[in-house]
Design a protein around this motif. Sequence first.
Motif, PDB file in Angstrom:
ATOM      1  N   ALA A 104      17.678 -58.169  53.397  1.00  0.00           N
ATOM      2  CA  ALA A 104      16.375 -58.392  54.289  1.00  0.00           C
ATOM      3  C   ALA A 104      15.669 -59.672  53.860  1.00  0.00           C
ATOM      4  O   ALA A 104      15.803 -59.774  52.728  1.00  0.00           O
ATOM      5  CB  ALA A 104      15.728 -57.059  54.166  1.00  0.00           C
ATOM      6  N   GLY A 105      15.134 -60.249  54.861  1.00  0.00           N
ATOM      7  CA  GLY A 105      14.041 -61.280  54.492  1.00  0.00           C
ATOM      8  C   GLY A 105      14.634 -62.590  54.628  1.00  0.00           C
ATOM      9  O   GLY A 105      15.947 -62.757  55.161  1.00  0.00           O
ATOM     10  N   THR A 106      13.960 -63.727  54.392  1.00  0.00           N
ATOM     11  CA  THR A 106      14.284 -64.922  54.641  1.00  0.00           C
ATOM     12  C   THR A 106      14.095 -65.847  53.471  1.00  0.00           C
ATOM     13  O   THR A 106      13.254 -66.145  52.990  1.00  0.00           O
ATOM     14  CB  THR A 106      13.646 -65.838  55.674  1.00  0.00           C
ATOM     15  OG1 THR A 106      13.878 -65.010  56.968  1.00  0.00           O
ATOM     16  CG2 THR A 106      14.098 -67.222  56.171  1.00  0.00           C
ATOM     17  N   ALA A 107      15.413 -65.971  52.674  1.00  0.00           N
ATOM     18  CA  ALA A 107      15.105 -66.857  51.366  1.00  0.00           C
ATOM     19  C   ALA A 107      15.024 -68.380  51.559  1.00  0.00           C
ATOM     20  O   ALA A 107      15.246 -69.105  52.549  1.00  0.00           O
ATOM     21  CB  ALA A 107      16.652 -66.434  50.518  1.00  0.00           C
ATOM     22  N   VAL A 129      16.794 -58.218  48.353  1.00  0.00           N
ATOM     23  CA  VAL A 129      15.892 -58.781  49.469  1.00  0.00           C
ATOM     24  C   VAL A 129      14.872 -59.936  48.866  1.00  0.00           C
ATOM     25  O   VAL A 129      15.134 -60.261  47.791  1.00  0.00           O
ATOM     26  CB  VAL A 129      14.912 -57.379  49.769  1.00  0.00           C
ATOM     27  CG1 VAL A 129      15.811 -56.520  50.449  1.00  0.00           C
ATOM     28  CG2 VAL A 129      14.281 -57.009  48.612  1.00  0.00           C
ATOM     29  N   THR A 130      13.824 -60.196  49.742  1.00  0.00           N
ATOM     30  CA  THR A 130      13.195 -61.508  49.592  1.00  0.00           C
ATOM     31  C   THR A 130      11.785 -61.122  49.233  1.00  0.00           C
ATOM     32  O   THR A 130      10.990 -62.109  48.848  1.00  0.00           O
ATOM     33  CB  THR A 130      12.889 -62.525  50.604  1.00  0.00           C
ATOM     34  OG1 THR A 130      12.552 -61.941  51.713  1.00  0.00           O
ATOM     35  CG2 THR A 130      14.365 -63.110  50.727  1.00  0.00           C
ATOM     36  N   SER A 131      11.304 -59.683  49.111  1.00  0.00           N
ATOM     37  CA  SER A 131       9.875 -59.504  48.854  1.00  0.00           C
ATOM     38  C   SER A 131      10.083 -58.064  48.218  1.00  0.00           C
ATOM     39  O   SER A 131      10.874 -57.169  48.321  1.00  0.00           O
ATOM     40  CB  SER A 131       8.924 -59.541  49.979  1.00  0.00           C
ATOM     41  OG  SER A 131       9.285 -58.436  50.965  1.00  0.00           O
ATOM     42  N   PRO A 134       9.913 -55.221  51.398  1.00  0.00           N
ATOM     43  CA  PRO A 134      10.884 -55.633  52.701  1.00  0.00           C
ATOM     44  C   PRO A 134      10.616 -54.892  54.036  1.00  0.00           C
ATOM     45  O   PRO A 134      10.269 -53.824  53.762  1.00  0.00           O
ATOM     46  CB  PRO A 134      12.443 -55.321  52.150  1.00  0.00           C
ATOM     47  CG  PRO A 134      12.203 -54.210  51.046  1.00  0.00           C
ATOM     48  CD  PRO A 134      10.925 -54.280  50.455  1.00  0.00           C
ATOM     49  N   ALA A 135      10.827 -55.569  54.850  1.00  0.00           N
ATOM     50  CA  ALA A 135      10.726 -55.389  56.355  1.00  0.00           C
ATOM     51  C   ALA A 135      11.448 -54.290  56.703  1.00  0.00           C
ATOM     52  O   ALA A 135      11.106 -53.429  57.594  1.00  0.00           O
ATOM     53  CB  ALA A 135      10.690 -56.441  57.485  1.00  0.00           C
TER      54      ALA A 135
END
Length: 164
Positions: A104-107, A129-131, A134-135
């Motif tokens: 998940a996320g945009t790196a 994931v990127t945070s 995550p969403a």
Amino acid sequence: MVAFVTRMPAGVVGAISRDIHDATVVPEIIDSANPPTRYGSPVKLVSGKLQPLASGDAATVIHGWPVRAYPIQSTTDGLGAAAPLARGMLDTLRRGFMAVQLAAGTAAKKGQVYVVTTAGGALVVGDVVTSASPAGGGTAVAVAGAYFTGPADPGGIIEIEFNL
């Protein structure tokens, strides 16, 4: 035959993605009672044996990343085994570059790598994931010394650097 229209895949999940001579890979004993189930998903050491992360684990327990064995034959995945063996030894990346699956996320280049430690929605413990929130649901922790080296490919495979 596959045609690559815009970009080659970023790699194979669990494969060391840059010069192996610059990586630190350590063979570790697998805990056969609780073995790691995925390449490219962080693992911890418990009583000297490798286990997958568990719900609620802190980022400090992360020992490394399981390395996909090569060469290996599999009837389920043309690029290698779908999962590590349930017993024996498993190579673990302690320092270097690896291809992993971004859940998940945009790196972005030099973006912090997070790992899910509380499952939620479509995300399971061990997903990258990127945070921290995550969403897709769940919660994640920042992996010290782990960063993305750029954006993910269309299949969600992305390269990380770890402990460099």
